[in-house]
Design a protein around this motif. Structure first.
Motif, short mmCIF file in Angstrom:
data_model
loop_
_atom_site.label_atom_id
_atom_site.label_comp_id
_atom_site.label_asym_id
_atom_site.label_seq_id
_atom_site.Cartn_x
_atom_site.Cartn_y
_atom_site.Cartn_z
N HIS A 50 0.84 -1.20 0.00
CA HIS A 50 0.00 0.00 0.00
C HIS A 50 0.87 1.25 0.00
O HIS A 50 0.59 2.22 -0.74
N ASP A 51 1.91 1.26 0.81
CA ASP A 51 2.82 2.40 0.87
C ASP A 51 3.49 2.65 -0.48
O ASP A 51 3.62 3.79 -0.92
N LYS A 52 3.93 1.57 -1.14
CA LYS A 52 4.56 1.72 -2.45
C LYS A 52 3.58 2.28 -3.47
O LYS A 52 3.94 3.15 -4.26
N LEU A 53 2.35 1.79 -3.45
CA LEU A 53 1.34 2.33 -4.36
C LEU A 53 1.16 3.82 -4.13
O LEU A 53 1.11 4.61 -5.08
N ALA A 54 1.05 4.21 -2.89
CA ALA A 54 0.82 5.62 -2.56
C ALA A 54 2.01 6.48 -2.95
O ALA A 54 1.84 7.57 -3.54
N ASN A 55 3.21 6.02 -2.67
CA ASN A 55 4.42 6.84 -2.86
C ASN A 55 4.97 6.82 -4.27
O ASN A 55 5.62 7.77 -4.69
N VAL A 56 4.74 5.74 -5.01
CA VAL A 56 5.29 5.62 -6.36
C VAL A 56 4.23 5.96 -7.41
O VAL A 56 4.49 6.72 -8.34
N VAL A 57 3.04 5.41 -7.27
CA VAL A 57 1.99 5.59 -8.28
C VAL A 57 1.16 6.83 -7.99
O VAL A 57 0.86 7.61 -8.88
N GLY A 58 0.75 7.01 -6.75
CA GLY A 58 -0.19 8.08 -6.42
C GLY A 58 -1.57 7.70 -6.92
O GLY A 58 -1.83 6.55 -7.28
N CYS A 59 -2.46 8.66 -6.98
CA CYS A 59 -3.82 8.38 -7.44
C CYS A 59 -3.77 7.95 -8.90
O CYS A 59 -3.37 8.73 -9.77
N ILE A 60 -4.19 6.73 -9.17
CA ILE A 60 -4.14 6.21 -10.53
C ILE A 60 -5.09 6.96 -11.45
O ILE A 60 -4.79 7.16 -12.63
N ALA A 61 -6.21 7.43 -10.95
CA ALA A 61 -7.15 8.19 -11.78
C ALA A 61 -6.56 9.56 -12.13
O ALA A 61 -6.63 9.99 -13.30
N CYS A 62 -6.00 10.25 -11.16
CA CYS A 62 -5.34 11.53 -11.44
C CYS A 62 -4.21 11.33 -12.44
O CYS A 62 -4.04 12.15 -13.36
N ARG A 63 -3.44 10.27 -12.27
CA ARG A 63 -2.34 9.97 -13.19
C ARG A 63 -2.87 9.82 -14.61
O ARG A 63 -2.28 10.34 -15.56
N LYS A 64 -3.99 9.11 -14.76
CA LYS A 64 -4.58 8.94 -16.08
C LYS A 64 -5.11 10.26 -16.64
O LYS A 64 -5.20 10.42 -17.85
N ASP A 65 -5.43 11.20 -15.76
CA ASP A 65 -5.86 12.53 -16.17
C ASP A 65 -4.66 13.46 -16.43
O ASP A 65 -4.84 14.63 -16.74
N GLY A 66 -3.43 12.93 -16.26
CA GLY A 66 -2.23 13.72 -16.54
C GLY A 66 -1.72 14.53 -15.36
O GLY A 66 -0.92 15.45 -15.55
N ARG A 67 -2.16 14.19 -14.14
CA ARG A 67 -1.72 14.91 -12.94
C ARG A 67 -1.07 13.95 -11.96
O ARG A 67 -1.45 12.79 -11.87
N ALA A 68 -0.11 14.46 -11.21
CA ALA A 68 0.49 13.69 -10.12
C ALA A 68 -0.20 14.10 -8.83
O ALA A 68 -0.32 15.29 -8.53
N ASN A 69 -0.69 13.12 -8.08
CA ASN A 69 -1.36 13.39 -6.81
C ASN A 69 -1.05 12.24 -5.88
O ASN A 69 -1.50 11.12 -6.09
N PHE A 70 -0.25 12.51 -4.86
CA PHE A 70 0.18 11.47 -3.94
C PHE A 70 -0.56 11.52 -2.61
O PHE A 70 -0.20 10.81 -1.68
N HIS A 71 -1.61 12.31 -2.53
CA HIS A 71 -2.48 12.35 -1.33
C HIS A 71 -3.59 11.33 -1.57
O HIS A 71 -4.64 11.67 -2.12
N VAL A 72 -3.34 10.09 -1.20
CA VAL A 72 -4.25 9.00 -1.54
C VAL A 72 -4.67 8.19 -0.32
O VAL A 72 -4.03 8.24 0.73
N SER A 73 -5.74 7.47 -0.51
CA SER A 73 -6.13 6.41 0.41
C SER A 73 -6.18 5.13 -0.41
O SER A 73 -6.17 5.17 -1.64
N ILE A 74 -6.24 4.01 0.27
CA ILE A 74 -6.24 2.72 -0.41
C ILE A 74 -7.69 2.24 -0.54
O ILE A 74 -8.40 2.08 0.45
N HIS A 75 -8.09 2.02 -1.78
CA HIS A 75 -9.42 1.51 -2.10
C HIS A 75 -9.33 0.00 -2.31
O HIS A 75 -8.53 -0.47 -3.11
N HIS A 76 -10.12 -0.75 -1.58
CA HIS A 76 -10.20 -2.21 -1.73
C HIS A 76 -11.19 -2.53 -2.84
O HIS A 76 -12.37 -2.18 -2.74
N ILE A 77 -10.72 -3.16 -3.88
CA ILE A 77 -11.53 -3.42 -5.07
C ILE A 77 -12.72 -4.32 -4.76
O ILE A 77 -13.81 -4.09 -5.25
N GLU A 78 -12.52 -5.33 -3.93
CA GLU A 78 -13.59 -6.30 -3.63
C GLU A 78 -13.98 -6.29 -2.16
O GLU A 78 -14.44 -7.30 -1.64
N GLY A 79 -13.81 -5.19 -1.49
CA GLY A 79 -14.13 -5.13 -0.06
C GLY A 79 -12.95 -5.57 0.79
O GLY A 79 -11.89 -5.90 0.28
#
Length: 102
Positions: free
Chosen positions: A14-43
């Protein structure tokens, strides 16, 4: 919160996702945003659930900002814009793999 707490290894992921990837949706929108929470895909209760996650900023996670597609606001619209959640997780993992190689 129901379910088992994440292990040390899962928290590390989770830490690596937050620190390396950041918000994947913002990234796809062309922005870097590392203020994230972890969303569980299946609960948070199924076995392995802490490894099936996405890093998302507040507005992309919850319906907080009008006009911003959020996964919990309308999953179908979110996935239509950004891709299926499993595909987004695969993209996050590719980005993490690239970081390790670089």
């Amino acid at each position: 919160m129901k379910g088992k707490a994440p292990s040390k290894a899962e928290k590390g992921y989770h830490d690596k996702l937050a620190n390396v990837v950041g918000c994947i949706a913002c990234r796809k929108d062309g922005r870097a945003n590392f203020h994230v929470s972890i969303h569980h895909i299946e609960g948070r209760t199924r076995p392995g659930c802490h490894m099936r996650v996405l890093p998302l900023c507040g507005p992309h996670h919850q319906p907080l900002v009008p006009g911003v597609e959020s996964v919990h606001g309308n999953k179908a619209r979110f996935e239509a814009k950004y891709g299926k959640q499993a595909e987004l997780q695969a993209e996050c993992n590719r980005l993490l793999d690239q970081e390790v190689v670089a």
